[in-house]
Scaffold this motif. Sequence first.
Motif, short mmCIF file in Angstrom:
data_model
loop_
_atom_site.label_atom_id
_atom_site.label_comp_id
_atom_site.label_asym_id
_atom_site.label_seq_id
_atom_site.Cartn_x
_atom_site.Cartn_y
_atom_site.Cartn_z
N TRP A 1 40.83 36.39 42.89
CA TRP A 1 40.44 37.81 42.25
C TRP A 1 41.15 37.90 41.09
N GLU A 2 42.84 37.09 41.10
CA GLU A 2 43.57 36.71 40.06
C GLU A 2 43.35 35.52 38.75
N GLY B 1 41.39 36.29 34.83
CA GLY B 1 41.61 36.02 33.64
C GLY B 1 40.25 36.35 32.45
N LEU B 2 39.35 35.40 33.68
CA LEU B 2 38.69 35.27 33.62
C LEU B 2 37.74 36.33 32.35
N VAL B 3 37.42 37.89 32.86
CA VAL B 3 36.63 39.32 32.24
C VAL B 3 37.74 39.26 31.58
N ILE C 1 42.28 43.96 37.52
CA ILE C 1 41.36 44.06 38.55
C ILE C 1 42.41 43.26 39.27
N ASP C 2 41.94 44.05 40.49
CA ASP C 2 42.84 43.90 41.54
C ASP C 2 42.12 43.78 42.64
N SER C 3 42.34 43.39 44.19
CA SER C 3 41.41 43.68 45.20
C SER C 3 42.57 44.01 46.30
N ALA C 4 42.20 44.23 47.89
CA ALA C 4 42.77 44.60 48.14
C ALA C 4 43.72 43.74 49.47
N TRP C 5 43.19 42.47 49.11
CA TRP C 5 44.15 41.55 49.61
C TRP C 5 45.70 41.08 49.14
N GLY C 6 45.65 40.88 48.21
CA GLY C 6 47.20 40.31 47.93
C GLY C 6 48.20 41.47 48.64
#
Length: 557
Positions: free
Chosen positions: A519-520, A524-526, A493-498
């Motif tokens: 989001w990181e 891990g939770l997912v 899972i990745d977002s654009a914020w990093g």
Amino acid sequence: MFEDTLYGASALAALARTCRAFQDVALDILWRTLPNLAPLIKCFPTDVWKELPVQIDSGLTAECNILLVKEPEASDFTRFLSYAARIRELRRCPDLVTLLGTSVHHTKVSGAVFSTLLKCQQRVPGPYFPNLRRFEWQQHNDANDDASLFLLLLNPKVADMSMHLVLPIDETVLKQIDSALRQFAQNSPRLENLTLICPLSPNLVEAASRIILNHDYLRSVNTFNPTLSPLSLEVILHLAQLPMLEKLSLRCDASAQASAVQTLCKSLHPVFPALRHLVIYSENLSGCSTFLDVVHSSRLEHFHAITLVTPTALELQVFLTKLTQHAAHGTLAIVNLTSGLSSPRDAPAYTLTDDTLRPLLTLRRIREFKIALRNPLMLDNAFVHDLARAWPDLHTLELGTEWRREHATPGVTLKGLIPLVQHCPALEMLGIAVDTDVAEIAADYALLRPGRGASNSKVVMLLMGTSRLDEDREARVMVAGFLSDLFPRVRFIDSAWGHQGTLIDVDEDDADDEEHKMWEELQGLVRELGKIRVQERNWAARARTVVEVKQEPEQEE
């Protein structure tokens, strides 16, 4: 005879050593396709070459670099030439990791080796690779020396050539390549697939044009060079009449190639009759639209429009409407849209909405749809529902998640993802920005499954774009529970914020480290919750099987 992809090369090598009758067949398979020439260089006597370990940046994997300690003598080439004649393909291929092992991929050949081999070529009769049919060549750190390998690989039997010349190179070496390509154009009767990427070498475009003009049975042509001039009128007219051309990637500008378009529009013969895969690069969407008008193929499956200037919402809507009216509207399965420059800020005309994209929903065979346009997107749950119903074969969906420009709170909510799970069973990759507010799922979260029974075990990647998470950890855990129920096998899972912006003239918002860390954590939770979901469903399926088995004897009585 079969290829062993489970135990790799060991079974074939053992077979070659065990029985002479199988030796040639096994060796042909082992040497047919290589990712690089490291195994071949090791066929020289051991006093000719040496292998030096090199630690890569990650510090986790050691690479080896092969060097020649002296020039090979004519007698040193006997074993080398014997195995070189068995090589049919030189290319990167994931399957080769299994077949040949990772050691081959972690061994690199110094560019100086290729220069030495080119110098020594006169010592052997004929070319080094007389049976090579396919090769992929690209520069690495030793740009000039790497070019020597390209010169070694060209031969009249090549049917598939891929060349990526993207680094600066000495003028002398460039002239050698240009001369070799011109000779190849006159003596390559088997050529079917041509890729020539040379954004810094405009002179080679002329050589590529000569190759194209001298071949009437090309199947694929890729001359994607956005910084150079478009192909000439003569070349485009020749490509348009090729009866077997299925894949084409080229630059097209409406003003520069107006005469070619006018000529093709008047043609009495089918234009691009067999085309299935089309990539057009143009200054703006008008250039892509103009070229699309002259493509007559009703078998077009893959279309990718790449523009420098980002279109307005109205321009895109008009273009997509035209696309749905094309002769290939019944076969189009992959549609990708990309732009280079960012849209202006605070310019509503550039915001893409449901109405902008809705014309595409009339295309019923879509398997992949990617928007990499640098426009703000404002979609809602109703549109996602309609999209899911319209595209039941959808495999990949990415809606502007690579560009970091926060426009407003996304109109798609967590529940808006459910139709994609219900109606798109083949979905494997999803990129979409969503409003992660848990208010709509909190009321019955503890009583009912978040996805109401909907689940997709094929999706392994979620790209969330500029979606934001709540600072409250309990809310984030609830989001993780919802996503793991819908997509129990998600691993990334990745977002654009990093992402750190590196492209020039791309106007993006600044990175947000705190948002990226949340989001990181959610990833891990997912992952962990997904493992539990899968386990629970396996238990439930096993329990149902046991009950059915017990009920069968009772029914017989």
